[in-house]
Design a protein around this motif. Structure first.
Motif, PDB file in Angstrom:
ATOM      1  N   LEU A 273     -29.014  17.728 -12.123  1.00 30.79           N
ATOM      2  CA  LEU A 273     -28.255  17.816 -10.869  1.00 30.79           C
ATOM      3  C   LEU A 273     -29.147  17.567  -9.667  1.00 30.79           C
ATOM      4  O   LEU A 273     -28.729  16.921  -8.695  1.00 30.79           O
ATOM      5  CB  LEU A 273     -27.600  19.201 -10.768  1.00 30.79           C
ATOM      6  N   ALA A 274     -30.386  18.056  -9.711  1.00 29.66           N
ATOM      7  CA  ALA A 274     -31.310  17.838  -8.598  1.00 29.66           C
ATOM      8  C   ALA A 274     -31.619  16.352  -8.437  1.00 29.66           C
ATOM      9  O   ALA A 274     -31.614  15.822  -7.315  1.00 29.66           O
ATOM     10  CB  ALA A 274     -32.601  18.623  -8.830  1.00 29.66           C
ATOM     11  N   VAL A 275     -31.864  15.663  -9.547  1.00 27.74           N
ATOM     12  CA  VAL A 275     -32.148  14.229  -9.476  1.00 27.74           C
ATOM     13  C   VAL A 275     -30.906  13.463  -9.038  1.00 27.74           C
ATOM     14  O   VAL A 275     -30.984  12.529  -8.227  1.00 27.74           O
ATOM     15  CB  VAL A 275     -32.660  13.705 -10.829  1.00 27.74           C
ATOM     16  N   THR A 276     -29.742  13.871  -9.532  1.00 27.51           N
ATOM     17  CA  THR A 276     -28.487  13.227  -9.123  1.00 27.51           C
ATOM     18  C   THR A 276     -28.270  13.371  -7.627  1.00 27.51           C
ATOM     19  O   THR A 276     -27.848  12.415  -6.948  1.00 27.51           O
ATOM     20  CB  THR A 276     -27.297  13.822  -9.891  1.00 27.51           C
ATOM     21  N   ALA A 277     -28.554  14.540  -7.089  1.00 21.34           N
ATOM     22  CA  ALA A 277     -28.407  14.750  -5.648  1.00 21.34           C
ATOM     23  C   ALA A 277     -29.336  13.847  -4.863  1.00 21.34           C
ATOM     24  O   ALA A 277     -29.011  13.397  -3.748  1.00 21.34           O
ATOM     25  CB  ALA A 277     -28.684  16.222  -5.301  1.00 21.34           C
TER      26      ALA A 277
ATOM     27  N   PRO B  35     -26.296   9.772 -13.447  1.00 25.00           N
ATOM     28  CA  PRO B  35     -25.339  10.816 -13.851  1.00 25.00           C
ATOM     29  C   PRO B  35     -24.441  10.383 -15.006  1.00 25.00           C
ATOM     30  O   PRO B  35     -24.068  11.206 -15.845  1.00 25.00           O
ATOM     31  CB  PRO B  35     -24.541  11.092 -12.574  1.00 25.00           C
ATOM     32  N   LEU B  36     -24.094   9.105 -15.072  1.00 20.33           N
ATOM     33  CA  LEU B  36     -23.239   8.643 -16.167  1.00 20.33           C
ATOM     34  C   LEU B  36     -23.927   8.810 -17.523  1.00 20.33           C
ATOM     35  O   LEU B  36     -23.289   9.195 -18.520  1.00 20.33           O
ATOM     36  CB  LEU B  36     -22.856   7.169 -15.953  1.00 20.33           C
TER      37      LEU B  36
ATOM     38  N   LEU C 133     -21.905  17.348 -12.103  1.00 18.47           N
ATOM     39  CA  LEU C 133     -22.468  16.006 -11.910  1.00 18.47           C
ATOM     40  C   LEU C 133     -21.490  15.093 -11.181  1.00 18.47           C
ATOM     41  O   LEU C 133     -21.871  14.338 -10.275  1.00 18.47           O
ATOM     42  CB  LEU C 133     -22.837  15.395 -13.264  1.00 18.47           C
ATOM     43  N   VAL C 134     -20.222  15.155 -11.574  1.00 20.14           N
ATOM     44  CA  VAL C 134     -19.201  14.330 -10.916  1.00 20.14           C
ATOM     45  C   VAL C 134     -19.068  14.713  -9.443  1.00 20.14           C
ATOM     46  O   VAL C 134     -19.044  13.858  -8.553  1.00 20.14           O
ATOM     47  CB  VAL C 134     -17.850  14.464 -11.646  1.00 20.14           C
ATOM     48  N   VAL C 135     -18.984  16.016  -9.176  1.00 25.17           N
ATOM     49  CA  VAL C 135     -18.831  16.501  -7.802  1.00 25.17           C
ATOM     50  C   VAL C 135     -20.061  16.139  -6.969  1.00 25.17           C
ATOM     51  O   VAL C 135     -19.940  15.668  -5.822  1.00 25.17           O
ATOM     52  CB  VAL C 135     -18.606  18.030  -7.785  1.00 25.17           C
TER      53      VAL C 135
END
Length: 260
Positions: free
Chosen positions: A191-195, A205-206, A237-239
């Protein structure tokens, strides 16, 4: 400013290492040492077998990317040399991982994957920055997809490999508590990397969602806590991806790989 072209020897090294990571699995599958499935510990958080087919996509993208870099002398990023070296370390690490896995060196495999994860996250940071204006759009897209997929799979795999090593020597592989803790740590890291990069490297994220769905399918009907954490992480992850994308657009940042 247009980045400097990468030197020819470095670009050809990328081709060699991209091919090496594809050829390396021939060693265990030829009967020399254990296969990856045989050398790892089966855990409550191990994804279903089909998820590992993503290596085929990583191998294909790696070779296509390496050939493209030889042709163009660029990576579509503002720091092509560093990004290419990051990926070359990852390619070499993937080949080495297969060999140490075949030798069943339990504690070496997660160390190799940790190094791979570090360089791939650095590559993700570079790939998510503004692109090289002189590079063709297809090269920018190719680089971002490869880096996103590879970095995400490494993020998931490094936690899995450390868990497998712990389950082999230190903890009960059927004990739930410590495995859920590792799964939560993986979720937080992802989540941190996705952000940070998910609005540009959507493949990141996918790919994590791909791994989490595999965990859900493997744990369904057996470990509710694992399924719950995996589903919660997918939603988060989606949000997160949607939120950072909206914030990026509101800030007026150009869309990834803008038309050229």
């Amino acid at each position: 400013m247009t980045p400097t072209r990468i030197s020819v020897p470095i670009t050809w090294l990328a081709v060699f290492l991209a091919v090496a990571q594809v050829v390396a699995p021939v060693v265990p599958f030829s009967g020399f040492g254990a296969s990856p499935n045989e050398s790892t510990t089966d855990l409550l958080i191990t994804p279903a077998g089909y998820t590992f087919s993503i290596w085929s996509l990583i191998y294909l993208l790696s070779i296509v990317f390496a050939i493209a870099v030889v042709r163009k002398g660029a990576t579509g990023t503002d720091d092509p040399r560093r990004l290419l070296i990051d990926l070359e370390v990852a390619f070499a690490g993937a080949a080495l991982w297969i060999l140490v896995s075949a030798a069943e060196w339990t504690w070496v495999t997660p160390i190799v994957l940790t190094v791979m994860t570090v360089v791939l996250l650095d590559a993700a940071r570079i790939a998510a920055r503004p692109a090289d204006d002189a590079a063709p759009r297809w090269l920018i897209v190719l680089t971002r997809i490869l880096v996103g997929v590879y970095a995400a799979w490494a993020t998931a795999a490094v936690f899995q490999n450390w868990a497998a090593a712990i389950g082999a020597d230190l903890a009960d592989p059927q004990s739930l508590g410590w495995q859920v803790t590792i799964l939560l740590a993986c979720a937080l890291a992802g989540l941190a990397v996705t952000a940070a990069v998910g609005s540009v490297l959507v493949a990141y994220p996918l790919t994590l969602i791909w791994a989490l769905v595999g965990i859900i399918l493997a744990a369904e009907g057996e470990t509710t806590a694992v399924v719950g954490v995996a589903i919660g992480t997918i939603v988060a992850l989606v949000v997160t991806t949607a939120a950072v994308t909206v914030l990026r657009r509101r800030a007026g940042v150009p869309a990834p790989a803008a038309a050229r």
